[in-house]
Design a protein around this motif. Structure first.
Motif, mmCIF file in Angstrom:
data_model
loop_
_atom_site.group_PDB
_atom_site.id
_atom_site.type_symbol
_atom_site.label_atom_id
_atom_site.label_comp_id
_atom_site.label_asym_id
_atom_site.label_seq_id
_atom_site.Cartn_x
_atom_site.Cartn_y
_atom_site.Cartn_z
ATOM 1 N N MET A 1 11.041 0.928 -59.714
ATOM 2 C CA MET A 1 12.058 1.087 -60.756
ATOM 3 C C MET A 1 12.881 -0.187 -60.900
ATOM 4 S SD MET A 1 13.368 5.048 -60.561
ATOM 5 C CE MET A 1 13.633 5.175 -58.804
ATOM 6 N N TYR A 2 13.155 -0.871 -59.805
ATOM 7 C CA TYR A 2 13.891 -2.135 -59.867
ATOM 8 C C TYR A 2 13.101 -3.153 -60.677
ATOM 9 C CZ TYR A 2 16.532 -6.230 -58.462
ATOM 10 O OH TYR A 2 17.295 -7.365 -58.490
ATOM 11 N N ASN A 3 11.796 -3.184 -60.470
ATOM 12 C CA ASN A 3 10.952 -4.170 -61.123
ATOM 13 C C ASN A 3 10.630 -3.816 -62.571
ATOM 14 O OD1 ASN A 3 7.759 -4.913 -61.621
ATOM 15 N ND2 ASN A 3 8.957 -6.598 -60.784
ATOM 16 N N TYR B 1 4.489 -6.404 -57.039
ATOM 17 C CA TYR B 1 5.870 -6.653 -56.627
ATOM 18 C C TYR B 1 6.235 -5.778 -55.427
ATOM 19 C CZ TYR B 1 10.968 -6.642 -56.654
ATOM 20 O OH TYR B 1 12.292 -6.730 -56.285
ATOM 21 N N VAL B 2 5.948 -4.496 -55.526
ATOM 22 C CA VAL B 2 6.269 -3.561 -54.442
ATOM 23 C C VAL B 2 5.554 -3.983 -53.159
ATOM 24 C CG1 VAL B 2 6.012 -1.177 -53.643
ATOM 25 C CG2 VAL B 2 6.788 -1.634 -55.985
ATOM 26 N N GLN C 1 13.665 -8.881 -51.212
ATOM 27 C CA GLN C 1 13.823 -8.826 -52.663
ATOM 28 C C GLN C 1 14.396 -10.137 -53.205
ATOM 29 O OE1 GLN C 1 15.759 -4.713 -52.710
ATOM 30 N NE2 GLN C 1 14.932 -4.905 -54.779
ATOM 31 N N VAL C 2 15.453 -10.654 -52.573
ATOM 32 C CA VAL C 2 16.052 -11.905 -53.050
ATOM 33 C C VAL C 2 15.040 -13.036 -52.931
ATOM 34 C CG1 VAL C 2 17.886 -13.610 -52.701
ATOM 35 C CG2 VAL C 2 18.413 -11.164 -52.576
ATOM 36 N N VAL D 1 8.668 4.314 -64.508
ATOM 37 C CA VAL D 1 8.118 4.913 -63.290
ATOM 38 C C VAL D 1 8.207 6.426 -63.415
ATOM 39 C CG1 VAL D 1 8.317 5.039 -60.770
ATOM 40 C CG2 VAL D 1 8.834 2.898 -61.958
ATOM 41 N N ARG D 2 7.085 7.093 -63.268
ATOM 42 C CA ARG D 2 7.018 8.546 -63.381
ATOM 43 C C ARG D 2 6.859 9.175 -62.009
ATOM 44 N NH1 ARG D 2 9.095 8.806 -68.060
ATOM 45 N NH2 ARG D 2 7.894 7.945 -69.744
ATOM 46 N N GLY D 3 7.643 10.189 -61.729
ATOM 47 C CA GLY D 3 7.510 10.921 -60.469
ATOM 48 C C GLY D 3 7.670 10.017 -59.269
#
Length: 182
Positions: free
Chosen positions: A152-154, A174-175, A77-78, A160-162
């Motif tokens: 959710m972080y991005n 990104y993910v 991530q960093v 973000v649903r469900g």
């Protein structure tokens, strides 16, 4: 009076069939053992990028903060967010090594400096663990929960649903990028 048996006699297979089946089972067991002994866990894997020395201890320390977050994930991530370069600021106002928005830094930064490796990794790990708890609360499990946490972080929790990563281009890329580097 005895009745004649109507069952057929048991036929035995040639010995070579048993020997071949045994050999196949032994080879399969050896292959499984080889895979298990040479496969590294995400926490043990060497990242495909250089981790600056100032990040080694914080990644190791905070990479065990919760189940599902590990040093390799935080490092990836960093790397994606700032390439470990100090002073990064995004167009959206995210700052520091972890590129956290001011509202998230205010909650998870503990008054620290977003351009300090220890402070940034700690805040990132705490935010990731918090988002992972949200994903678990939605019924997401295992790698799906990690994917949702990264989304959710991005994109933000509300986007973000469900247990599904939004296919909006930026977030799903990104993910995928973070998980590929993990």
């Amino acid at each position: 009076m005895a009745t004649p048996s109507t069952t057929s006699p048991v036929r035995r297979l040639p010995r070579w069939v048993y020997a071949a089946a045994s050999a196949v089972l032994i080879l399969a067991a050896l292959a499984a053992a080889l895979v298990l002994t040479t496969t590294k866990s995400p926490a043990d894997a060497q990242p495909p990028f250089d981790v600056p020395a100032a990040f080694a201890a914080p990644l190791t320390e905070y990479g065990t903060l919760c189940n599902g977050v590990d040093p390799a994930l935080l490092g990836a991530q960093v790397h994606i967010e700032s390439k470990f370069e100090e002073g990064q600021v995004s167009a959206a106002g995210a700052t520091g090594y972890a590129q956290m928005l001011p509202r998230d830094w205010a909650r998870y930064g503990h008054g620290g400096d977003p351009n300090n490796p220890r402070d940034a990794v700690r805040a990132l790990a705490e935010l990731d663990c918090s988002l992972l708890a949200v994903a678990h609360g939605r019924g997401c499990h295992g790698e799906d929960a990690v994917r949702v946490m990264l989304a959710m972080y991005n994109a933000g929790e509300a986007a973000v649903r469900g247990c599904t990563v939004p296919a909006n281009g930026e977030t799903d890329r990104y993910v995928a990028r973070v998980l590929a580097l993990r």
